[in-house]
Design a protein around this motif. Structure first.
Motif, PDB file in Angstrom:
ATOM      1  N   ARG A  26       0.831  -1.211   0.000  1.00 57.61           N
ATOM      2  CA  ARG A  26       0.000   0.000   0.000  1.00 57.61           C
ATOM      3  C   ARG A  26       0.861   1.256   0.000  1.00 57.61           C
ATOM      4  NH1 ARG A  26      -5.596  -0.472   1.657  1.00 57.61           N
ATOM      5  NH2 ARG A  26      -5.477   1.764   1.315  1.00 57.61           N
ATOM      6  N   LEU A  27       1.904   1.274   0.825  1.00 52.93           N
ATOM      7  CA  LEU A  27       2.792   2.425   0.911  1.00 52.93           C
ATOM      8  C   LEU A  27       3.499   2.680  -0.421  1.00 52.93           C
ATOM      9  CD1 LEU A  27       4.077   4.581   2.741  1.00 52.93           C
ATOM     10  CD2 LEU A  27       5.810   2.904   3.330  1.00 52.93           C
ATOM     11  N   ARG A  33       2.161   6.631  -7.055  1.00 50.15           N
ATOM     12  CA  ARG A  33       1.164   7.489  -7.710  1.00 50.15           C
ATOM     13  C   ARG A  33       1.455   8.962  -7.458  1.00 50.15           C
ATOM     14  NH1 ARG A  33      -2.079   3.205  -6.448  1.00 50.15           N
ATOM     15  NH2 ARG A  33      -2.739   4.028  -4.446  1.00 50.15           N
ATOM     16  N   ILE A  34       1.806   9.292  -6.231  1.00 46.33           N
ATOM     17  CA  ILE A  34       2.103  10.697  -5.900  1.00 46.33           C
ATOM     18  C   ILE A  34       3.327  11.192  -6.677  1.00 46.33           C
ATOM     19  CG2 ILE A  34       2.899  12.229  -4.055  1.00 46.33           C
ATOM     20  CD1 ILE A  34       1.130  10.503  -2.142  1.00 46.33           C
ATOM     21  N   LEU A  35       4.387  10.380  -6.704  1.00 46.68           N
ATOM     22  CA  LEU A  35       5.597  10.773  -7.427  1.00 46.68           C
ATOM     23  C   LEU A  35       5.335  10.941  -8.918  1.00 46.68           C
ATOM     24  CD1 LEU A  35       8.286   8.577  -5.680  1.00 46.68           C
ATOM     25  CD2 LEU A  35       8.152  11.071  -5.664  1.00 46.68           C
ATOM     26  N   LYS A  37       2.541  11.717 -10.344  1.00 48.62           N
ATOM     27  CA  LYS A  37       1.694  12.890 -10.558  1.00 48.62           C
ATOM     28  C   LYS A  37       2.523  14.171 -10.476  1.00 48.62           C
ATOM     29  CE  LYS A  37      -2.569  14.988  -8.955  1.00 48.62           C
ATOM     30  NZ  LYS A  37      -3.679  14.918  -8.010  1.00 48.62           N
ATOM     31  N   GLU A  38       3.402  14.243  -9.497  1.00 44.15           N
ATOM     32  CA  GLU A  38       4.203  15.455  -9.298  1.00 44.15           C
ATOM     33  C   GLU A  38       5.388  15.553 -10.253  1.00 44.15           C
ATOM     34  OE1 GLU A  38       5.229  16.549  -5.325  1.00 44.15           O
ATOM     35  OE2 GLU A  38       3.342  15.785  -4.525  1.00 44.15           O
ATOM     36  N   PHE A  39       5.894  14.412 -10.717  1.00 45.17           N
ATOM     37  CA  PHE A  39       7.057  14.384 -11.599  1.00 45.17           C
ATOM     38  C   PHE A  39       6.760  13.510 -12.819  1.00 45.17           C
ATOM     39  CE2 PHE A  39       8.505  14.784  -7.189  1.00 45.17           C
ATOM     40  CZ  PHE A  39       9.167  15.997  -7.256  1.00 45.17           C
ATOM     41  N   PRO A  40       6.011  14.037 -13.804  1.00 45.79           N
ATOM     42  CA  PRO A  40       5.604  13.222 -14.952  1.00 45.79           C
ATOM     43  C   PRO A  40       6.772  12.643 -15.751  1.00 45.79           C
ATOM     44  CG  PRO A  40       4.598  15.417 -15.041  1.00 45.79           C
ATOM     45  CD  PRO A  40       5.500  15.370 -13.852  1.00 45.79           C
ATOM     46  N   HIS A  41       7.925  13.275 -15.707  1.00 51.95           N
ATOM     47  CA  HIS A  41       9.072  12.765 -16.469  1.00 51.95           C
ATOM     48  C   HIS A  41       9.565  11.415 -15.944  1.00 51.95           C
ATOM     49  CE1 HIS A  41      10.986  14.901 -13.125  1.00 51.95           C
ATOM     50  NE2 HIS A  41      11.996  14.061 -13.287  1.00 51.95           N
ATOM     51  N   LEU A  42       9.179  11.038 -14.718  1.00 54.86           N
ATOM     52  CA  LEU A  42       9.568   9.726 -14.185  1.00 54.86           C
ATOM     53  C   LEU A  42       8.976   8.588 -15.017  1.00 54.86           C
ATOM     54  CD1 LEU A  42       9.250  10.211 -10.324  1.00 54.86           C
ATOM     55  CD2 LEU A  42      11.341  10.012 -11.673  1.00 54.86           C
ATOM     56  N   LYS A  43       7.813   8.828 -15.624  1.00 60.04           N
ATOM     57  CA  LYS A  43       7.169   7.807 -16.436  1.00 60.04           C
ATOM     58  C   LYS A  43       8.045   7.421 -17.617  1.00 60.04           C
ATOM     59  CE  LYS A  43       2.460   6.993 -16.967  1.00 60.04           C
ATOM     60  NZ  LYS A  43       1.136   7.483 -17.205  1.00 60.04           N
ATOM     61  N   TRP A  45      11.323   7.770 -17.665  1.00 61.48           N
ATOM     62  CA  TRP A  45      12.569   7.240 -17.137  1.00 61.48           C
ATOM     63  C   TRP A  45      12.443   5.786 -16.672  1.00 61.48           C
ATOM     64  CZ3 TRP A  45      14.206   6.462 -11.845  1.00 61.48           C
ATOM     65  CH2 TRP A  45      15.553   6.181 -11.719  1.00 61.48           C
ATOM     66  N   CYS A  46      11.330   5.474 -15.995  1.00 57.11           N
ATOM     67  CA  CYS A  46      11.229   4.130 -15.415  1.00 57.11           C
ATOM     68  C   CYS A  46      10.076   3.306 -15.974  1.00 57.11           C
ATOM     69  CB  CYS A  46      11.153   4.210 -13.901  1.00 57.11           C
ATOM     70  SG  CYS A  46       9.817   5.214 -13.291  1.00 57.11           S
ATOM     71  N   GLY A  47       9.406   3.760 -16.983  1.00 61.57           N
ATOM     72  CA  GLY A  47       8.366   2.971 -17.634  1.00 61.57           C
ATOM     73  C   GLY A  47       7.151   2.731 -16.759  1.00 61.57           C
ATOM     74  N   GLU A  48       6.606   1.528 -16.853  1.00 65.67           N
ATOM     75  CA  GLU A  48       5.375   1.190 -16.136  1.00 65.67           C
ATOM     76  C   GLU A  48       5.584   0.931 -14.654  1.00 65.67           C
ATOM     77  OE1 GLU A  48       2.200   1.135 -17.281  1.00 65.67           O
ATOM     78  OE2 GLU A  48       3.057   2.051 -19.061  1.00 65.67           O
ATOM     79  N   HIS A  49       6.789   0.585 -14.245  1.00 64.95           N
ATOM     80  CA  HIS A  49       7.026   0.209 -12.852  1.00 64.95           C
ATOM     81  C   HIS A  49       8.034   1.158 -12.216  1.00 64.95           C
ATOM     82  CE1 HIS A  49       4.861  -3.444 -13.601  1.00 64.95           C
ATOM     83  NE2 HIS A  49       5.571  -3.597 -14.705  1.00 64.95           N
ATOM     84  N   MET A  50       7.755   1.515 -10.988  1.00 65.41           N
ATOM     85  CA  MET A  50       8.628   2.440 -10.257  1.00 65.41           C
ATOM     86  C   MET A  50       9.679   1.657  -9.532  1.00 65.41           C
ATOM     87  SD  MET A  50       9.036   5.604  -9.765  1.00 65.41           S
ATOM     88  CE  MET A  50       7.830   6.839  -9.506  1.00 65.41           C
TER      89      MET A  50
END
Length: 50
Positions: A26-27, A33-35, A37-43, A45-50
């Motif tokens: 859950r954490l 999701r928060i990251l 939303k706030e940093f769209p460029h992460l998508k 950089w790391c694709g579908e999985h964080m």
């Protein structure tokens, strides 16, 4: 909470009816999701999985 340059330790109490794996999932899901939303460029950089 303890913060180092490359990681964070979080200590918390939780009810015994929840497993540690459930709490961690859950954490991780909410923070992901928060990251994203706030940093769209992460998508990009790391694709579908964080």
């Amino acid at each position: 909470m303890a913060v180092n340059p490359d990681h964070v330790h979080i200590f918390f109490k939780y009810p015994p009816k929840y497993s540690l794996s459930f709490i961690a999932k859950r954490l991780k899901g909410r923070t992901s999701r928060i990251l994203r939303k706030e940093f769209p460029h992460l998508k990009e950089w790391c694709g579908e999985h964080m």
